[in-house]
Design a protein around this motif. Sequence first.
Motif: not given
Length: 347
Positions: A15, A19-20, A23, A202, A207, A243, A246-247
């Motif tokens: 990530p 992204m963190r 989260i 993922s 993610c 996440a 965001y992605s």
Amino acid sequence: MEVRVDLRSDTVTMPSPEMRRAIYEAEVGDDVYGDDPSVNELEAKSAAMLGKEAGLFVTSGTQGNLVSMLAHCGRGDEVVVGDRSHIFTNEAGGASVLGALFLYPIKTDRFGFLEPDEIRAATNPTDYHKPPTRLLCIENTHNQASGQPLTVEQTEAMADAAREGGMSVHIDGARIFNAAVSLGVDVAELSAPADSVTFCLSKGLACPVGSIVVGSEEFIDQARRYRKMLGAGMRQVGVIAAAGIYSLDNMIDRLAEDHDNAKKLAEGLAEIDGISVDPDNIHSNIVYFNIPAGSGKSIAANLKERGILVNAGDPVMRMVTHYGISSEDIDYTLVALQEHFRAAVAA
Ligand code: TLP
């Protein structure tokens, strides 16, 4: 040696700091009560993007495919799959073990396409000697066909053949956004011929965990029950869903970079004596190439000494580009392989 380039899969992505942050700031609630605003947003956003009524956040691509097969079929039904599909080769036979479903494999061509006539030939709606065929599963992009994206027309041709025999259609779209970016089409168009689609957050979308299933309200309701049965009714899971949101907002368009890097990698590999690969066949982020039989372990070990990780396939090796791989990493890997093969020829 410290790991410098990890080409084993796009599942190894880390990530990003942004992204963190998403989260960290996620609003959460108990998702089994439907109370997690981040999960609700991610599911609704995914469904809208893929042009379906509803979405379901699941733990993995394998779980997404499994709950989809369970929701489409009843005990003893048959699912037509490609013989090189992930569902058939890499999901531990979950549909058979947990759903009493038969997987009926048909030939996957080198572009990941299933011939409509083979689908028709596999269809059995009525003969009571055989299990009734209920579902066709398509894979886009097709992993073992070097990440080939299937076009809207190809998807329609396969789906039409399935529907003639009364089957529903599921797409294992673990990397369907790679397909959409590669083909320059809306992901909703690629999804339209199918009743349901699984896609992974993922992998190329980077993610840490998670996949999504989309389909009709009724189908997702069933899939949600199966997800619960599999023990994956998750609670304050907005920390992960954030996440995903965001992605979907930030990580899709950049997949084109991964495709460029894969193409560059394949072109470089094609120059190395001892490796055979067709760079013209590389249209997303997965490169399969042939190496001399028996050399996989030594290549992987040699690359590891230089901080490059690959899976030791033999005589077919795979490399996958992703968010963590730069154009310089491709140069570095190609030099390492050139030196390996030069030394191997000299020895
Ligand atoms: N693929 C993984 C491995 O399992 C091979 C990889 O490294 O490529 N569908 C497709 C087409 C996939 O490639 C994968 C994972 C899945 C489904 C399953 O996803 P997960 O790993 O989330 O269960």
